[in-house]
Write an enzyme that holds these catalytic residues in place. Structure first.
Site, PDB file in Angstrom:
ATOM      1  N   GLU A 168       0.800  -1.233   0.000  1.00  0.00           N
ATOM      2  CA  GLU A 168       0.000   0.000   0.000  1.00  0.00           C
ATOM      3  C   GLU A 168       0.833   1.283   0.000  1.00  0.00           C
ATOM      4  O   GLU A 168       0.606   2.180   0.805  1.00  0.00           O
ATOM      5  CB  GLU A 168      -0.974  -0.024   1.187  1.00  0.00           C
ATOM      6  CG  GLU A 168      -1.876  -1.251   1.168  1.00  0.00           C
ATOM      7  CD  GLU A 168      -2.791  -1.373   2.395  1.00  0.00           C
ATOM      8  OE1 GLU A 168      -2.789  -0.470   3.235  1.00  0.00           O
ATOM      9  OE2 GLU A 168      -3.493  -2.397   2.485  1.00  0.00           O
ATOM     10  N   GLU A 284      -6.071 -10.850  -1.269  1.00  0.00           N
ATOM     11  CA  GLU A 284      -6.910 -10.660  -0.068  1.00  0.00           C
ATOM     12  C   GLU A 284      -8.399 -10.654  -0.419  1.00  0.00           C
ATOM     13  O   GLU A 284      -9.178  -9.859   0.102  1.00  0.00           O
ATOM     14  CB  GLU A 284      -6.541  -9.342   0.631  1.00  0.00           C
ATOM     15  CG  GLU A 284      -5.075  -9.242   1.000  1.00  0.00           C
ATOM     16  CD  GLU A 284      -4.702  -7.964   1.754  1.00  0.00           C
ATOM     17  OE1 GLU A 284      -5.607  -7.264   2.252  1.00  0.00           O
ATOM     18  OE2 GLU A 284      -3.498  -7.678   1.845  1.00  0.00           O
TER      19      GLU A 284
HETATM   20  O1  G3I Z   1      -2.690  -6.829  18.984  1.00  0.00           O
HETATM   21  C1  G3I Z   1      -3.906  -7.235  19.543  1.00  0.00           C
HETATM   22  C2  G3I Z   1      -3.805  -8.644  20.039  1.00  0.00           C
HETATM   23  O2  G3I Z   1      -2.802  -8.763  20.987  1.00  0.00           O
HETATM   24  C3  G3I Z   1      -5.139  -9.081  20.584  1.00  0.00           C
HETATM   25  O3  G3I Z   1      -5.112 -10.463  20.820  1.00  0.00           O
HETATM   26  C4  G3I Z   1      -6.276  -8.775  19.616  1.00  0.00           C
HETATM   27  C5  G3I Z   1      -7.608  -8.992  20.259  1.00  0.00           C
HETATM   28  O4  G3I Z   1      -8.641  -8.503  19.449  1.00  0.00           O
HETATM   29  O5  G3I Z   1      -6.191  -7.440  19.149  1.00  0.00           O
HETATM   30  C6  G3I Z   1      -4.981  -7.243  18.503  1.00  0.00           C
HETATM   31  O6  G3I Z   1      -4.995  -6.144  17.626  1.00  0.00           O
HETATM   32  C7  G3I Z   1      -5.526  -6.420  16.336  1.00  0.00           C
HETATM   33  C8  G3I Z   1      -4.465  -6.280  15.276  1.00  0.00           C
HETATM   34  O7  G3I Z   1      -4.982  -6.451  13.982  1.00  0.00           O
HETATM   35  C9  G3I Z   1      -3.304  -7.205  15.509  1.00  0.00           C
HETATM   36  O8  G3I Z   1      -2.206  -6.495  15.128  1.00  0.00           O
HETATM   37  C10 G3I Z   1      -6.693  -5.521  16.020  1.00  0.00           C
HETATM   38  O9  G3I Z   1      -7.724  -5.731  16.939  1.00  0.00           O
HETATM   39  C11 G3I Z   1      -7.155  -5.702  14.598  1.00  0.00           C
HETATM   40  O10 G3I Z   1      -8.182  -4.815  14.307  1.00  0.00           O
HETATM   41  C12 G3I Z   1      -6.003  -5.546  13.641  1.00  0.00           C
HETATM   42  O11 G3I Z   1      -6.469  -5.530  12.331  1.00  0.00           O
HETATM   43  C13 G3I Z   1      -5.831  -6.192  11.248  1.00  0.00           C
HETATM   44  C14 G3I Z   1      -5.221  -5.132  10.331  1.00  0.00           C
HETATM   45  O12 G3I Z   1      -4.816  -5.679   9.100  1.00  0.00           O
HETATM   46  C15 G3I Z   1      -3.988  -4.498  10.986  1.00  0.00           C
HETATM   47  O13 G3I Z   1      -2.978  -5.454  11.123  1.00  0.00           O
HETATM   48  C16 G3I Z   1      -6.912  -6.999  10.522  1.00  0.00           C
HETATM   49  O14 G3I Z   1      -7.312  -8.089  11.339  1.00  0.00           O
HETATM   50  C17 G3I Z   1      -6.369  -7.510   9.196  1.00  0.00           C
HETATM   51  O15 G3I Z   1      -7.394  -8.140   8.475  1.00  0.00           O
HETATM   52  C18 G3I Z   1      -5.851  -6.322   8.395  1.00  0.00           C
HETATM   53  O16 G3I Z   1      -5.356  -6.790   7.177  1.00  0.00           O
HETATM   54  C19 G3I Z   1      -5.115  -5.794   6.166  1.00  0.00           C
HETATM   55  C20 G3I Z   1      -3.912  -6.235   5.380  1.00  0.00           C
HETATM   56  O17 G3I Z   1      -2.820  -6.423   6.253  1.00  0.00           O
HETATM   57  C21 G3I Z   1      -3.584  -5.226   4.293  1.00  0.00           C
HETATM   58  N1  G3I Z   1      -4.726  -4.972   3.440  1.00  0.00           N
HETATM   59  C22 G3I Z   1      -5.959  -4.597   4.129  1.00  0.00           C
HETATM   60  C23 G3I Z   1      -6.292  -5.642   5.196  1.00  0.00           C
HETATM   61  C24 G3I Z   1      -7.584  -5.271   5.877  1.00  0.00           C
HETATM   62  O18 G3I Z   1      -7.443  -4.071   6.573  1.00  0.00           O
END
Ligand code: G3I
Length: 375
Positions: A168, A284
């Site tokens: 991105e 994705e």
């Molecule tokens: O870090 C905590 C973790 O310790 C805990 O167990 C958990 C409990 O809910 O929360 C964790 O944080 C989460 C984080 O990912 C982990 O790093 C957040 O809640 C969660 O919202 C977060 O979102 C992810 C996001 O990327 C950021 O990494 C999504 O699940 C994931 O689907 C999303 O993926 C991205 C791709 O990398 C790039 N393209 C878009 C895609 C969707 O946004």
């Protein structure tokens, strides 16, 4: 300040959009369209019969706590990508520490079940650790970037199918001539950080396919058009300076009520990318059902039609070698938090339902694989 004129035009846009959505739903919901599939085999097999890889993003915590979900991944997927576990915030608890525990668990799971493993992502402006802002600056950014890429790619060297090296990095709205997004990496290192990232990754793991990954490339609207143009220019610049880049990842987060889909334009873009000697991965894939009617029958039909229409276009391009969905079952999907429904009904964007049963979307994918030209 908004004047009365602007307020009324906001109202017009809102009404037009709602009408637009309901018109699209009518257009897309075709009860006569069947999604029959023959063969009784898994998605992995439907895809591999055509020389295509199918797989999905997975989370270590979910596979550990849901053995039946783990079994579905093992059955359906030929390739696995960690949804969180290879991002900086999970891998780097402190500036001088790497923690591969969760990612290694997924790598082992993939290996045990005969799946390939892919890496997401080495350079991104999101999912950075809490210490990043106070620690990384213009003076040390290159050291951090090079050290991170070298350590992580070496850890999996020889075992990684592909890496999303940079994720991105394009944002036409940031109004730069080169189309790059104004991220900390750009601010600290200038536009060459992308070339540097690919070179470091190639040196540490010469076997992995090195990919640039982005979203917002799929539809026929001015925003996506600008992004396709900027991404293509970036790929051309990288190729012309000899950057070791091997592929483009098109995220493909699709929208169930969107019909601004132009197969001809998308095919042209894919052909332009392929003509640079690059492979293409659908990295994705999922379909947002946020604003679709609540009834499962209607919702699932539209989501399935979106999958089949999109995949039948992209799989016609022989440079497309892999399709990964962003999750496998509706039980766990980022859309439950990022694109929830206003009626609070559970979202249904993936091939398996929350009980791990194949939905019409599964059939749609299987059919698209069956009809794809053999690689
Ligand atoms: O870090 C905590 C973790 O310790 C805990 O167990 C958990 C409990 O809910 O929360 C964790 O944080 C989460 C984080 O990912 C982990 O790093 C957040 O809640 C969660 O919202 C977060 O979102 C992810 C996001 O990327 C950021 O990494 C999504 O699940 C994931 O689907 C999303 O993926 C991205 C791709 O990398 C790039 N393209 C878009 C895609 C969707 O946004």
């Amino acid at each position: 300040m908004l004047g009365l004129g602007s307020l009324s035009s906001v109202g017009v846009i809102a009404t037009a959009k709602t009408k637009y959505q309901s018109d699209q739903i009518k257009l897309l919901d075709n009860p006569k369209r069947t999604f029959k599939v023959f063969g009784g085999i898994t998605l992995r097999k439907h895809a591999s019969a055509r020389g295509i890889l199918y797989g999905a993003a997975a989370r270590e915590d979910l596979l550990v706590s849901n053995p039946e979900l783990a079994t579905s991944y093992a059955q359906q997927c030929g390739i696995l990508v960690p949804e969180w576990e290879l991002k900086w915030n999970i891998l780097r608890p402190a500036p001088d520490k790497f923690d591969f525990t969760k990612a290694d668990w997924l790598a082992k799971f993939a290996h045990t079940h005969g799946m390939l493993f892919r890496g997401h992502t080495l350079v991104w402006h999101e999912a950075l650790p809490p210490w990043f802002n106070s620690t990384v600056n213009q003076q040390n950014a290159q050291k951090f970037l090079v050290e991170h890429i070298t350590t992580v790619t070496k850890h999996y060297a020889g075992h990684m199918h592909s890496w999303d090296v940079v994720n991105e990095a394009i944002e036409p709205n940031d109004n730069r001539a080169d189309g790059l997004k104004n991220t900390p990496w750009l601010q600290f290192l200038g536009p060459d950080y992308i070339d540097l990232a690919f070179r470091v990754a190639a040196q540490a793991d010469p076997k992995a396919l090195l990919v640039y990954n982005d979203y917002g490339l799929e539809y026929d609207n001015p925003k996506d058009e600008a992004k396709r143009t900027a991404v293509l220019k970036l790929l051309e610049r990288l190729k012309s300076k000899g950057t070791p880049i091997h592929g483009l990842g098109i995220q493909s987060h699709l929208t169930g009520y969107e019909t601004h889909f132009n197969p001809k334009k998308l095919r042209r873009f894919l052909a332009d990318v392929a003509s640079l000697g690059l492979k293409i991965l659908i990295t994705e894939l999922d379909v947002v059902d946020q604003k679709l009617p609540a009834a499962f029958t209607v919702r699932d039909r539209i989501v399935a039609a979106t999958y089949e229409d999109y995949l039948s276009v992209v799989l016609a391009e022989p440079a497309v070698i892999a399709v990964l969905t962003w999750g496998l079952s509706d039980r766990y999907t980022w859309h439950s938090t990022y694109a929830p429904r206003s009626d609070k009904a559970a979202v249904r964007p993936l091939p398996l339902d929350s009980q791990l049963k194949p939905k019409l979307a599964w059939n749609a994918m299987a059919r698209a694989f069956d009809k794809a030209p053999r690689r």
